[in-house]
Enzyme design. Structure first.
Site: not given
Lengths: 397, 397
Positions: B12, B132, B188, B203
């Protein structure tokens, strides 16, 4: 080496800048490799102020500051177009960097200062003109690199947001909420600038020039204030899950900038919904990243000082020369917008193409239309957010 | 001139980067003054992919990419520590800039890549590793200039936030909400990384190193997942005006970084309250500016590509070398925190110094304590936001 600063204005913002420089001298020196020193302060009434330090020149004559030989940066913390813009022009012509927190001046005169600054190879910092401590100018400059910003929606005036918040939370009338804002020092004796949307319009204009390379034409800007919003309407829409917010929107449509400042209704999943009291927030739509939002203090001594100090640190960085490219601009003309049609007579005024989506209360419909429902009538209120979440009522009575 | 890119991974994120470069070639070329071209793509299974263009080398052998002479930048869009970190080390040793979206790898190995990059005078971009499309790395780098960040609270995992949102909005059980997330491709088959907080911890660790110059020690990190939260608790607290969110916190206290990832209850005026579905958000407290928040898409093809492209544009900019100064660090040790003590037995476990503020429902109290209520027990849940707004009940039965 020392970076010498002249401070124009010694009110809340000016004092915040002075104190921040004093308190964080070590940190700033480490960052800039040079000492930072405020060498002169311009005030209007010299009797009302004392110099914070014996070595600082306190004056009510700009000429005196202009003639100093050691000033590197002039920080504008005064209000209004003149004499600020003249002072800054003079400063630039003497090869000084300028930083301003003066939104009205910068909204009107930015092009003059920018051009002059280019000629004299100095910088113009203006992070503090929009949304106080929120680093919106830097963020947009960065985002603009790869992304094209297609739309901005912002709560850019803390005072009007405070009034709307208090009207809802404490069921105050507009007048009482305004009085409270004045009592707390959030609103001026003459609150026109804030409640009629002029202040938000200045800020939107500055953002528009940064994003689209042009300011909205003031005669084409729809600017509506919040003074006519009734307490009962705020309560009514709140119960339906919608909050009144005074929002500035900027987008590019049909080859020009479209800007509006007006009360809208915000649905609970929209990032502007929970922006309360004197907070500011900006919701940005950009073509690659999608939507991002920033929220923070829109004014105040230290938030504004923070923005000015950040500008100070970036003074010597070359800005990437961003130029808006009209050819590849993303026209927003075919986007559907949602509105409340409020009151039975509103339905009769609906233009062709508007579609009634649902009734969410008695005499209260959600309607959709392509483009803008440009009937400037209080019976139409734009909705930001997800209208599918608004509950439909079949029948009330 | 051309900037030649090798892309590691063509899932992706890899596809998003390739398409963004193709679609916005004109814009990027204008910005960088050079053409950008993806010259090679590394995939695991060469049978599952076709080269998007005849001129692009598609290979499953990293050696082949390493031996190409014309690669300027290597973009890491694969998952897991190895072989990614080895590939990037090799790339740096060949004088190539690297950009990564690989949070697990970067959380664990950033120091190795950074040191090597310094030696070879190349850049390491990692905006895409955290939240993101939200430009949090750039924002923190900028904010860190004048401000000291004292605390960060973030919703850094979209999957767990989506599950909590659906449990509340649609009254789903955890298992059903997880199944929905899996069906929609947000989770997932093995969701451990997301729901147990490992992904958020990676993160947080990257943010911690940026802000405080050190990563939290993993054995000192309180990491708790969301799998044990009951649907009934979500409904119960929602009715009291509190929403469960899976929040990562980072702060500096008693001379070390303190990091936690755990479910907390967020009050409606806190900026994290309305962050729903797969959105991410970060709330930053800094010493001059106060609090600011950023919200946006935490994952997805184009948001992540946007972050990578932004890194690409800034590759050649020298980063201001920020070093965290421990001496002037602001210890957060004496800050009061608010908690729900839930269930009558919770009250019996209250440590000394904890103060019961009010009862907001049957067997549900708000308590305050200086520092952390570090009983790792589900009967204590931290509250973010303004607890004075929570309604007190005198007596329920």
């Amino acid at each position: 080496m020392t970076i010498n600063i002249a401070l124009l204005g010694y009110g809340t913002v000016g004092k915040g800048v002075y104190r921040t420089i004093q308190q964080h001298q070590g940190r700033l020196q480490k960052l800039l490799g040079e000492e930072i020193k405020v060498v002169a302060i311009l005030v209007r009434d010299i009797k009302k102020h004392t110099a914070p330090d014996q070595s600082v020149i306190l004056t009510n004559q700009y000429e005196e500051i202009q003639q100093l030989e050691n000033v590197d940066v002039v920080i504008d913390a005064i209000v209004g177009i003149e004499p600020a813009v003249t002072y800054l022009q003079n400063a630039i012509e003497k090869g000084r960097h300028v930083i301003t927190a003066n939104k009205e001046m910068f909204a009107e005169k930015s092009h003059i200062l920018r051009e002059l600054a280019k000629k004299y190879h100095v910088s113009v910092g203006y992070e503090a003109t929009v949304a106080g401590g929120i680093p919106i100018i830097q963020t947009l400059k960065k985002l603009l690199n790869a992304n094209k910003v297609t739309k901005v929606e912002g709560i850019l005036n803390g005072t009007s947001n405070f009034i709307l918040t208090k009207m809802r939370e404490e069921q105050l009338s507009f007048d009482n909420a305004l009085a409270l804002a004045q009592e707390l020092g959030y609103a001026e004796a003459d609150p026109t600038n804030d409640i009629e949307g002029f202040d938000a319009y200045y800020k939107a204009s500055i953002l528009s020039e940064l994003i689209y390379g042009e300011k909205p034409k003031s005669e084409q800007v729809e600017r509506r204030g919040i003074a006519s919003i009734a307490k009962s309407d705020i309560t009514f829409f709140n119960e339906l899950g919608l909050r009144y917010k005074h929002v500035a929107t900027i987008e590019y449509a049909q080859s020009h900038v479209k800007c509006a400042v007006r009360p809208v209704l915000v649905e609970s999943n929209h990032p502007l919904y929970q922006v309360e009291d004197v907070q500011n927030a900006i919701h940005i739509e950009a073509d690659i990243v999608g939507s991002i939002s920033l929220q923070g203090p829109g004014a105040g001594m230290y938030p504004t000082a923070s923005a000015i100090i950040e500008d100070l640190i970036h003074l010597k960085e070359e800005d990437r020369d961003y130029t808006f490219n009209e050819e590849s601009a993303l026209d927003q003309q075919s986007v559907k917008t949602s509105w409340i049609a409020y009151g039975r007579s509103a339905l009769l005024q609906l233009p062709e193409g508007a579609e009634i989506m649902k009734m969410i209360a008695n005499d209260t419909w959600v309607v959709e239309i392509e483009g803008d429902l440009s009937i400037k009538d209080a019976s139409f209120i734009e909705i930001l957010g997800d209208t599918t979440r608004l509950k439909e009522v079949k029948k009330i009575h």
